[in-house]
Design a protein around this motif. Structure first.
Motif, PDB file in Angstrom:
ATOM      1  N   UNK A 119     -25.765  -9.604  12.036  1.00 20.12           N
ATOM      2  CA  UNK A 119     -24.728  -8.673  11.604  1.00 20.12           C
ATOM      3  C   UNK A 119     -23.365  -9.209  12.019  1.00 20.12           C
ATOM      4  N   UNK A 120     -22.408  -9.156  11.101  1.00 25.39           N
ATOM      5  CA  UNK A 120     -21.025  -9.494  11.400  1.00 25.39           C
ATOM      6  C   UNK A 120     -20.257  -8.219  11.714  1.00 25.39           C
ATOM      7  N   UNK A 121     -19.449  -8.268  12.769  1.00 25.16           N
ATOM      8  CA  UNK A 121     -18.558  -7.157  13.070  1.00 25.16           C
ATOM      9  C   UNK A 121     -17.202  -7.433  12.409  1.00 25.16           C
ATOM     10  N   UNK A 122     -16.197  -6.658  12.721  1.00 21.93           N
ATOM     11  CA  UNK A 122     -14.882  -6.822  12.100  1.00 21.93           C
ATOM     12  C   UNK A 122     -14.271  -8.168  12.502  1.00 21.93           C
ATOM     13  N   UNK A 123     -13.682  -8.847  11.534  1.00 21.42           N
ATOM     14  CA  UNK A 123     -13.053 -10.132  11.823  1.00 21.42           C
ATOM     15  C   UNK A 123     -11.671  -9.910  12.442  1.00 21.42           C
ATOM     16  N   UNK A 124     -11.212 -10.923  13.143  1.00 23.35           N
ATOM     17  CA  UNK A 124      -9.917 -10.897  13.802  1.00 23.35           C
ATOM     18  C   UNK A 124      -8.858 -11.537  12.905  1.00 23.35           C
TER      19      UNK A 124
ATOM     20  N   UNK B  65      -9.028  -6.713  17.001  1.00 21.12           N
ATOM     21  CA  UNK B  65      -7.788  -6.136  16.485  1.00 21.12           C
ATOM     22  C   UNK B  65      -6.554  -6.709  17.187  1.00 21.12           C
ATOM     23  N   UNK B  66      -6.721  -7.127  18.435  1.00 17.50           N
ATOM     24  CA  UNK B  66      -5.588  -7.634  19.227  1.00 17.50           C
ATOM     25  C   UNK B  66      -5.385  -9.148  19.111  1.00 17.50           C
ATOM     26  N   UNK B  67      -6.458  -9.876  18.815  1.00 14.22           N
ATOM     27  CA  UNK B  67      -6.432 -11.336  18.908  1.00 14.22           C
ATOM     28  C   UNK B  67      -5.705 -11.957  17.718  1.00 14.22           C
ATOM     29  N   UNK B  68      -4.764 -12.855  17.988  1.00  9.92           N
ATOM     30  CA  UNK B  68      -4.001 -13.529  16.942  1.00  9.92           C
ATOM     31  C   UNK B  68      -4.144 -15.041  17.052  1.00  9.92           C
ATOM     32  N   UNK B  69      -3.727 -15.726  16.014  1.00 13.56           N
ATOM     33  CA  UNK B  69      -3.735 -17.191  16.036  1.00 13.56           C
ATOM     34  C   UNK B  69      -2.824 -17.717  17.133  1.00 13.56           C
TER      35      UNK B  69
END
Length: 304
Positions: free
Chosen positions: A128-133, A268-272
């Motif tokens: 299962x995949x959860x929400x992507x960042x 939700x918080x993680x960015x490039x």
């Protein structure tokens, strides 16, 4: 026994009740309750960014009462996917585009939404995949700041302004759909000399770009050199480069609503830009440990 009893009968009764309650707590195979103390094993690929991400997941879950085992630096997908299948690990930070290609290398999905949907449809049923960042680690067309400002370069399409030019990348870039073929077919930019550099956007590629031996280079979007050398990643409005968002991949047997809630908050918080900074701390002169960098990021993000 957790409490003292005045009689053996009372103690036995308490044990029976405790066992019954434990059975109720684990009878749901989805584990949807997400009880504190739930155990999970997290794996990672054999490179620093993946280890950092695994530590972020692990520490975020531990802060919410999960018991976490770590199985890091496992290797490529040929190792991690079987480990996820047989239960050696329960969870791993993945990249949606590469995961899709692993199962369906002919898929034409490009945007984050398209890739997420396509990947979810081709992975094994037990996954299962959860929400992507929003955070992505993918190939990118990169120029120096000086070149971008001199010629007004902000997207791949703008490279027509400096055509002809020399592009530096791995030898396979002449064949990849997002390499020279896509540059010509989608953006109409074909007058390009090619300089093969076999370090996957590493130090040699960066040096060639900074020294103007090449004017454009393929460098990954989380490379610390993008900041250290003040380089510019060109936008890709036609999406010739597929999305490569960081996404938690789990074995469904380890799923719980609580686990999803915790990891969704991380994603939700993680960015490039966060990944660039984290890699710089671990791979740069500081040589910070992955767990230390992960803890600091989680603290700054207000997640622990």
């Amino acid at each position: 026994m957790r409490t003292r009893s005045t009689t053996l009968i009372a103690g036995a009764a308490a044990a029976v009740v405790a066992l019954g309650l434990a059975g109720c707590a684990t009878s749901d195979p989805t584990g949807s309750g997400g009880d504190a103390g739930e155990s999970i094993t997290i794996g990672s690929f054999a490179f620093s960014e993946s280890e950092i991400l695994a530590e972020i997941y692990a520490q975020a879950l531990e802060a919410e009462g999960f018991t976490v085992e770590r199985s890091l630096n496992l290797g490529p997908r040929q190792t991690t996917i079987p480990a996820l299948e047989d239960g050696s690990i329960d969870l791993i930070p993945e990249y949606n585009g590469n995961l899709l290609s692993f199962y369906d290398d002919a898929n034409a999905a490009r945007t984050t939404e398209e890739v997420d949907t396509a990947a979810a449809s081709v992975i094994p049923e037990e996954f299962q995949l959860l929400a992507s960042s929003p955070a992505e680690d993918k190939d990118a067309y990169v120029v120096t700041r000086a070149k971008a400002e001199e010629f007004g370069l902000s997207s791949i399409a703008d490279l027509a302004k400096i055509e002809p030019f020399t592009l530096g990348a791995n030898p396979q870039f002449t064949e990849f759909s997002y390499g020279l073929p896509g540059l010509a077919d989608v953006y109409g930019i074909a007058d390009v000399a090619f300089q093969p550099i076999e370090d996957f956007g590493g130090a040699d590629t960066v040096k060639a770009l900074v020294d103007d031996a090449v004017q454009v280079a393929d460098i990954y979007t989380t490379s610390p050199d993008l900041v250290a050398k003040d380089l510019v990643v060109l936008d890709d409005p036609e999406h010739i480069i597929a999305a490569q968002n960081v996404v938690p991949l789990i074995n469904r047997s380890a799923y719980s609503a609580k686990l999803e809630q915790v990891l969704d908050a991380v994603s939700a918080k993680l960015t490039t830009d966060d990944l660039i900074a984290l890699r710089e701390r671990v791979e740069g002169s500081e040589k910070a440990q992955a767990d230390v960098a992960a803890k600091d990021w989680l603290t700054e993000a207000g997640l622990i």
